[in-house]
Scaffold this active site. Structure first.
Site, PDB file in Angstrom:
ATOM      1  N   GLY A   1       0.829  -1.194   0.000  1.00 51.10           N
ATOM      2  CA  GLY A   1       0.000   0.000   0.000  1.00 51.10           C
ATOM      3  C   GLY A   1       0.865   1.246   0.000  1.00 51.10           C
TER       4      GLY A   1
ATOM      5  N   GLY B   1      -4.289   4.895   2.117  1.00 51.03           N
ATOM      6  CA  GLY B   1      -4.875   5.097   3.452  1.00 51.03           C
ATOM      7  C   GLY B   1      -5.710   6.356   3.547  1.00 51.03           C
TER       8      GLY B   1
ATOM      9  N   CYS C   1      -3.665   9.383   4.285  1.00 48.77           N
ATOM     10  CA  CYS C   1      -2.432   9.523   3.495  1.00 48.77           C
ATOM     11  C   CYS C   1      -2.559  10.633   2.458  1.00 48.77           C
ATOM     12  CB  CYS C   1      -2.137   8.249   2.715  1.00 48.77           C
ATOM     13  SG  CYS C   1      -2.073   6.798   3.722  1.00 48.77           S
TER      14      CYS C   1
ATOM     15  N   GLY D   1      -4.295  -0.394   4.112  1.00 46.08           N
ATOM     16  CA  GLY D   1      -4.817   0.942   3.862  1.00 46.08           C
ATOM     17  C   GLY D   1      -5.996   0.963   2.903  1.00 46.08           C
ATOM     18  N   GLY D   2      -6.878   1.906   3.156  1.00 42.70           N
ATOM     19  CA  GLY D   2      -7.990   2.158   2.238  1.00 42.70           C
ATOM     20  C   GLY D   2      -9.215   1.300   2.464  1.00 42.70           C
TER      21      GLY D   2
ATOM     22  N   SER E   1      -7.775   3.866  10.183  1.00 44.16           N
ATOM     23  CA  SER E   1      -8.738   4.846  10.705  1.00 44.16           C
ATOM     24  C   SER E   1     -10.079   4.232  11.115  1.00 44.16           C
ATOM     25  CB  SER E   1      -8.949   5.982   9.715  1.00 44.16           C
ATOM     26  OG  SER E   1      -9.688   5.535   8.635  1.00 44.16           O
TER      27      SER E   1
ATOM     28  N   ARG F   1      -4.348  10.204  13.148  1.00 47.99           N
ATOM     29  CA  ARG F   1      -3.389  11.002  12.379  1.00 47.99           C
ATOM     30  C   ARG F   1      -2.459  10.110  11.593  1.00 47.99           C
ATOM     31  NH1 ARG F   1       0.418  13.745  17.054  1.00 47.99           N
ATOM     32  NH2 ARG F   1       1.553  11.905  17.690  1.00 47.99           N
TER      33      ARG F   1
ATOM     34  N   ALA G   1       2.891  10.274   8.975  1.00 46.57           N
ATOM     35  CA  ALA G   1       3.744  11.274   8.325  1.00 46.57           C
ATOM     36  C   ALA G   1       3.043  12.635   8.315  1.00 46.57           C
ATOM     37  CB  ALA G   1       4.063  10.832   6.903  1.00 46.57           C
TER      38      ALA G   1
HETATM   39  P1  XMP Z   1      -6.456   3.345   6.654  1.00 44.93           P
HETATM   40  O1  XMP Z   1      -7.105   3.698   5.354  1.00 44.93           O
HETATM   41  O2  XMP Z   1      -6.897   2.035   7.174  1.00 44.93           O
HETATM   42  O3  XMP Z   1      -4.893   3.214   6.310  1.00 44.93           O
HETATM   43  O4  XMP Z   1      -6.584   4.442   7.675  1.00 44.93           O
HETATM   44  C1  XMP Z   1      -3.934   2.914   7.282  1.00 44.93           C
HETATM   45  C2  XMP Z   1      -2.558   2.866   6.654  1.00 44.93           C
HETATM   46  O5  XMP Z   1      -2.168   4.149   6.137  1.00 44.93           O
HETATM   47  C3  XMP Z   1      -0.741   4.225   6.108  1.00 44.93           C
HETATM   48  N1  XMP Z   1      -0.332   5.497   6.710  1.00 44.93           N
HETATM   49  C4  XMP Z   1       0.122   6.566   6.022  1.00 44.93           C
HETATM   50  N2  XMP Z   1       0.337   6.742   4.690  1.00 44.93           N
HETATM   51  N3  XMP Z   1       0.974   8.977   5.114  1.00 44.93           N
HETATM   52  C5  XMP Z   1       0.774   7.960   4.234  1.00 44.93           C
HETATM   53  O6  XMP Z   1       0.957   8.146   3.038  1.00 44.93           O
HETATM   54  C6  XMP Z   1       0.794   8.873   6.456  1.00 44.93           C
HETATM   55  O7  XMP Z   1       0.966   9.833   7.216  1.00 44.93           O
HETATM   56  C7  XMP Z   1       0.349   7.597   6.921  1.00 44.93           C
HETATM   57  N4  XMP Z   1       0.064   7.112   8.182  1.00 44.93           N
HETATM   58  C8  XMP Z   1      -0.349   5.847   8.001  1.00 44.93           C
HETATM   59  C9  XMP Z   1      -0.210   3.036   6.869  1.00 44.93           C
HETATM   60  O8  XMP Z   1       0.253   2.083   5.936  1.00 44.93           O
HETATM   61  C10 XMP Z   1      -1.440   2.551   7.626  1.00 44.93           C
HETATM   62  O9  XMP Z   1      -1.384   1.201   8.003  1.00 44.93           O
END
Ligand code: XMP
Length: 486
Positions: free
Chosen positions: A299, A303, A306, A342-343, A365, A389, A392
């Protein structure tokens, strides 16, 4: 310059085509999955290693429900090892941190606390966490209105039956039955509360054989690490603390320094289970597999929090990223699982990710709003929310800087803030109650999805899967439409 002719697809771009099904009931499906070749889970769901998603409390709840949680790495090595120990000490039938109240609190406060946490009793603790009594809802309801404080209405510690923290489930059951008790506080030799066993939890844990447990019967969990020499020590300490799996997690996992770190980890800890990521391409997955990963996390930018794709222009829509990564693992000649990270917004996305070839999914999230995620809830416009949050995001980056710099750096300069280029956002999500309830809905959707796919197992779901690309009109038709939902 090269432009790939293949279109990148994500969850909302596709639907799964229904298949003839031999299944008569959703109960006939097996949702178990491989996290790594050596670790299986009863449900294919992982809580993300984010500081607003997974610490010990979430990891405990995830393992009890049959999934697993990965403790984030944005804390000191010692703090993270403590979190690992907390999970490893937790047992499925013990409430580690039961709701408590001081003896001088009022009866009204006790009632409010019981209502808020939906519990039938409170342990009464002195400031040094010594157990001074137990207050049940029954005590509160029957107490004469003249009684003002908890101390007056509670059963004092000297009249309580208690046990030591090392008690076995069978022994706890015997004591609860013999004394006709609902609650059994566990106390140390010094009289300090170490947990609470309730008759209800004990019965429930016997009914729940799906918990993710290691060979010693302790709950399973994972812990994240980063890249760098200091992180080798982190890995060593976390493994010594009992983590079942290490997750080498950096934003761009298909990088030489990540591959080098993976090789070094493999050499230093040959028996450890190592997950590595994140990647989103066939080549990325192949290289991590060849470098020794036991599972690949996939991924780049899908997210919810993200902004990597917006800030850098890089990323691959998630369904394509999964199918490409699965092909990359095959190229390596290794048989290791892919984690879709993610996603995931709905149980339908979970089904699509698994059908596309992932063995498990990682969720951020959607779980950040749960009772078990770190942080308190906030009230906005009369409704409960919790904060999520990106790791990154500006806030997370500055939080880390502060933690690394110690107290002297607590007041960052404007220049420090200006130097951060965030690739994630901070947001609020609605408070969603206990993660077990969300998992129940997710797994229910998965079971139903597997029956539409004619699949008894996740492997069959993948083999039978046929995706159909849909248009914006198809997406609109898929959601409830032309009605006012209540
Ligand atoms: P969901 O959609 O489930 O995704 O909230 C969680 C995943 O998002 C990634 N993650 C980030 N990706 N910037 C990014 O581009 C960020 O600040 C960030 N924080 C988390 C991570 O892989 C997580 O498991």
């Amino acid at each position: 310059m090269k432009i790939r002719q293949q279109k990148g697809l994500t969850f909302d771009d596709v639907l799964l085509v229904p298949k003839r099904s031999p299944l008569r009931s959703r109960r006939d499906v097996d949702t178990s999955a491989r996290l790594t070749p050596a670790i299986s889970l009863c449900i294919p769901i992982i809580s993300a290693n984010m500081d607003t998603v997974t610490e010990a409390k979430m990891a405990i709840a995830m393992a009890r429900a049959g999934g697993i949680g990965i403790i984030h790495r944005f804390m000191t090595v010692e703090q993270q090892a403590q979190q690992v120990s907390k999970v490893k000490r937790a047992r499925s039938f013990v409430v580690e941190d039961p709701c408590s109240i001081p003896p001088e609190a009022s009866i009204a406060e006790a009632t409010r606390l019981m209502d808020e946490h939906d519990v039938g009793g409170l342990v009464v603790l002195a400031a040094d966490r010594r157990l001074v009594g137990l207050l049940t809802r029954r005590d509160v309801l029957l107490a004469p209105s003249s009684l003002a404080s908890v101390a007056e209405a509670m059963t004092p510690a000297e009249r309580l039956v208690t046990a030591t923290p090392a008690i076995s489930p069978a022994e706890a059951q015997r004591i609860l039955y013999e004394h006709r008790l609902e609650k059994l506080p566990l106390v140390t030799e010094e009289g300090v509360l170490a947990g609470l066993i309730t008759a209800q939890d004990l019965i429930k844990s016997r009914k729940n054989p799906h918990a993710s447990v290691d060979a010693k019967g302790r709950l399973r969990m994972g812990a994240a690490i980063g890249v760098g020499t200091a992180e080798m020590r982190r890995a060593e300490v976390l493994l010594a603390a009992g983590t079942d799996v290490l997750v080498l997690d950096i934003a761009h996992g298909h990088a030489d320094h990540c591959l080098d770190m993976l090789v070094a980890l493999r050499q230093a800890f040959p028996a450890a289970q190592l997950i590595a990521g994140n990647v989103a391409t066939r080549e990325g997955a192949r290289d991590l597999a060849e470098a020794g990963a036991d599972a690949i996390k996939v991924g780049i930018g899908p997210g919810s929090i993200c902004t990597t794709r917006i800030v850098t222009g890089f990323g691959v829509p998630q369904i394509t990223a999964i199918t490409e990564s699965v092909a990359g693992v095959q190229d390596s000649g290794r048989d290791i699982p892919v984690i879709a990270d993610g996603g995931i917004k709905t149980s339908g996305d979970l089904v699509k990710a698994l059908a596309a070839g992932a063995s498990t999914v990682m969720i951020g999230s959607l779980f950040a709003g749960c009772e078990e995620s770190p942080g308190a809830h906030v009230i906005r416009h009369g409704q409960k929310f919790k904060v999520v949050r990106g790791m990154a995001s500006l806030g997370a980056a500055m939080g880390r800087k502060q933690a690394e710099g110690g107290e002297n750096e607590s007041a960052e300069s404007q220049e420090d803030w200006d130097k951060v280029v965030p690739e994630g956002v901070e947001a609020v999500v609605p408070y969603r109650g206990h993660v077990r309830e969300i998992l129940y809905q997710m797994v229910g959707g998965l079971r139903s999805g597997m029956s539409y796919g004619g699949a008894r197992t996740i492997a069959e779901l993948r083999t039978n899967a046929e995706f159909i690309e849909i248009t914006a009109a198809g997406v609109r038709e898929s959601h409830s439409h032309d009605v006012n939902t209540v």
